[in-house]
Design a protein around this motif. Structure first.
Motif, mmCIF file in Angstrom:
data_model
loop_
_atom_site.group_PDB
_atom_site.id
_atom_site.type_symbol
_atom_site.label_atom_id
_atom_site.label_comp_id
_atom_site.label_asym_id
_atom_site.label_seq_id
_atom_site.Cartn_x
_atom_site.Cartn_y
_atom_site.Cartn_z
ATOM 1 N N MET A 7 0.841 -1.173 0.000
ATOM 2 C CA MET A 7 0.000 0.000 0.000
ATOM 3 C C MET A 7 0.890 1.241 0.000
ATOM 4 N N ARG A 8 0.546 2.176 -0.832
ATOM 5 C CA ARG A 8 1.303 3.423 -0.897
ATOM 6 C C ARG A 8 0.661 4.480 -0.024
ATOM 7 N N ALA A 9 1.440 5.447 0.364
ATOM 8 C CA ALA A 9 0.927 6.549 1.169
ATOM 9 C C ALA A 9 -0.040 7.396 0.343
ATOM 10 N N SER A 10 -0.895 8.103 1.025
ATOM 11 C CA SER A 10 -1.848 8.977 0.336
ATOM 12 C C SER A 10 -1.097 10.038 -0.448
ATOM 13 N N ARG A 11 -1.592 10.314 -1.627
ATOM 14 C CA ARG A 11 -0.950 11.310 -2.480
ATOM 15 C C ARG A 11 -1.708 12.626 -2.388
ATOM 16 N N PRO A 12 -0.976 13.718 -2.290
ATOM 17 C CA PRO A 12 -1.627 15.026 -2.196
ATOM 18 C C PRO A 12 -2.517 15.338 -3.400
ATOM 19 N N ALA A 13 -2.139 14.895 -4.578
ATOM 20 C CA ALA A 13 -2.945 15.174 -5.769
ATOM 21 C C ALA A 13 -4.310 14.494 -5.678
ATOM 22 N N VAL A 14 -4.341 13.287 -5.155
ATOM 23 C CA VAL A 14 -5.614 12.580 -5.005
ATOM 24 C C VAL A 14 -6.487 13.285 -3.965
ATOM 25 N N LEU A 15 -5.866 13.712 -2.872
ATOM 26 C CA LEU A 15 -6.630 14.405 -1.833
ATOM 27 C C LEU A 15 -7.184 15.728 -2.351
ATOM 28 N N LEU A 16 -6.379 16.469 -3.101
ATOM 29 C CA LEU A 16 -6.863 17.727 -3.684
ATOM 30 C C LEU A 16 -7.976 17.484 -4.698
ATOM 31 N N ALA A 17 -7.866 16.423 -5.473
ATOM 32 C CA ALA A 17 -8.922 16.089 -6.432
ATOM 33 C C ALA A 17 -10.220 15.757 -5.697
ATOM 34 N N LEU A 18 -10.116 15.060 -4.567
ATOM 35 C CA LEU A 18 -11.309 14.772 -3.773
ATOM 36 C C LEU A 18 -11.942 16.053 -3.230
ATOM 37 N N VAL A 19 -11.107 16.970 -2.755
ATOM 38 C CA VAL A 19 -11.622 18.225 -2.210
ATOM 39 C C VAL A 19 -12.343 19.014 -3.296
ATOM 40 N N PHE A 20 -11.657 19.265 -4.418
ATOM 41 C CA PHE A 20 -12.240 20.108 -5.458
ATOM 42 C C PHE A 20 -13.390 19.417 -6.190
ATOM 43 N N GLY A 21 -13.278 18.129 -6.392
ATOM 44 C CA GLY A 21 -14.351 17.397 -7.067
ATOM 45 C C GLY A 21 -15.630 17.385 -6.256
ATOM 46 N N SER A 22 -15.511 17.072 -4.967
ATOM 47 C CA SER A 22 -16.724 17.049 -4.142
ATOM 48 C C SER A 22 -17.275 18.454 -3.926
ATOM 49 N N ALA A 23 -16.417 19.457 -3.870
ATOM 50 C CA ALA A 23 -16.908 20.837 -3.735
ATOM 51 C C ALA A 23 -17.734 21.240 -4.953
ATOM 52 N N LEU A 24 -17.255 20.910 -6.132
ATOM 53 C CA LEU A 24 -18.000 21.259 -7.344
ATOM 54 C C LEU A 24 -19.319 20.511 -7.446
ATOM 55 N N VAL A 25 -19.316 19.239 -7.099
ATOM 56 C CA VAL A 25 -20.550 18.447 -7.166
ATOM 57 C C VAL A 25 -21.583 18.996 -6.177
ATOM 58 N N VAL A 26 -21.156 19.275 -4.944
ATOM 59 C CA VAL A 26 -22.090 19.784 -3.938
ATOM 60 C C VAL A 26 -22.593 21.169 -4.333
ATOM 61 N N TRP A 27 -21.715 22.018 -4.806
ATOM 62 C CA TRP A 27 -22.124 23.360 -5.239
ATOM 63 C C TRP A 27 -23.176 23.268 -6.345
ATOM 64 N N ALA A 28 -22.974 22.367 -7.301
ATOM 65 C CA ALA A 28 -23.942 22.200 -8.392
ATOM 66 C C ALA A 28 -25.268 21.639 -7.880
ATOM 67 N N LEU A 29 -25.213 20.685 -6.950
ATOM 68 C CA LEU A 29 -26.446 20.118 -6.403
ATOM 69 C C LEU A 29 -27.232 21.134 -5.574
ATOM 70 N N LEU A 30 -26.517 21.987 -4.876
ATOM 71 C CA LEU A 30 -27.198 22.960 -4.017
ATOM 72 C C LEU A 30 -27.912 24.040 -4.816
ATOM 73 N N LYS A 31 -27.553 24.229 -6.048
ATOM 74 C CA LYS A 31 -28.228 25.225 -6.894
ATOM 75 C C LYS A 31 -29.734 24.970 -6.945
#
Length: 157
Positions: free
Chosen positions: A1-25
């Motif tokens: 198992m590899r350590a968590s990668r910052p790029a994956v964590l940032l993608a999770l942050v920005f991806g879920s933020a965009l999805v929630v923002w769009a749903l809340l509209k």
């Protein structure tokens, strides 16, 4: 198992933020005000992971308080590493969810409910970031130290 990668964590942050923002509209007006319950929960989880990481690291490096401490079980270290990785990913996604709320309510701060939701969303995002940091620390504490003999041989070369 590899350590968590910052790029994956940032993608999770920005991806879920965009999805929630769009749903809340389309559905924000139907939601109740956000509760504060996630803030202390996430902070307690972060504290638990930090304490677990420090204790585990001390056991791995044989710095336990007891003179004759039992060796650490490799399976429990692997379980803690998995917990750290899962917590980091889940907390990054939660950070994005509440940042999506922040993005949505920013234009409507003159109303009481969006103002309340902004305060709760910011506090929850900060708590989720703290949990992400604690989870990454727990992952770091689960690393196996290098063999002292191998380090000496590396220095000679």
């Amino acid at each position: 198992m590899r350590a968590s990668r910052p790029a994956v964590l940032l993608a999770l942050v920005f991806g879920s933020a965009l999805v929630v923002w769009a749903l809340l509209k389309g559905m924000y007006s139907q939601l109740p005000p956000l509760p504060w319950t996630a803030v202390p929960t996430l902070l307690l989880l972060a504290l638990g992971e930090i304490v677990t990481g420090v204790n585990l690291r001390n056991k791995i490096h044989h710095r336990s308080a007891a003179e004759e401490a039992r060796p650490v079980d490799p399976l429990s270290v692997a379980n803690m590493a998995v917990l750290g990785k899962a917590s980091a990913h889940a907390a990054a996604a939660l950070t994005g969810v509440f940042l999506g709320f922040v993005l949505h309510v920013l234009p409507d701060l003159d109303l009481p409910t969006p103002r309340h939701d902004l305060i709760v969303s910011v506090a929850t995002s900060v708590s989720a970031l703290a949990l992400t940091g604690a989870a990454l620390f727990l992952e770091y504490c689960c690393r196996i130290p290098k063999d002292p003999e191998a380090e000496k041989n590396d220095r000679r070369s």
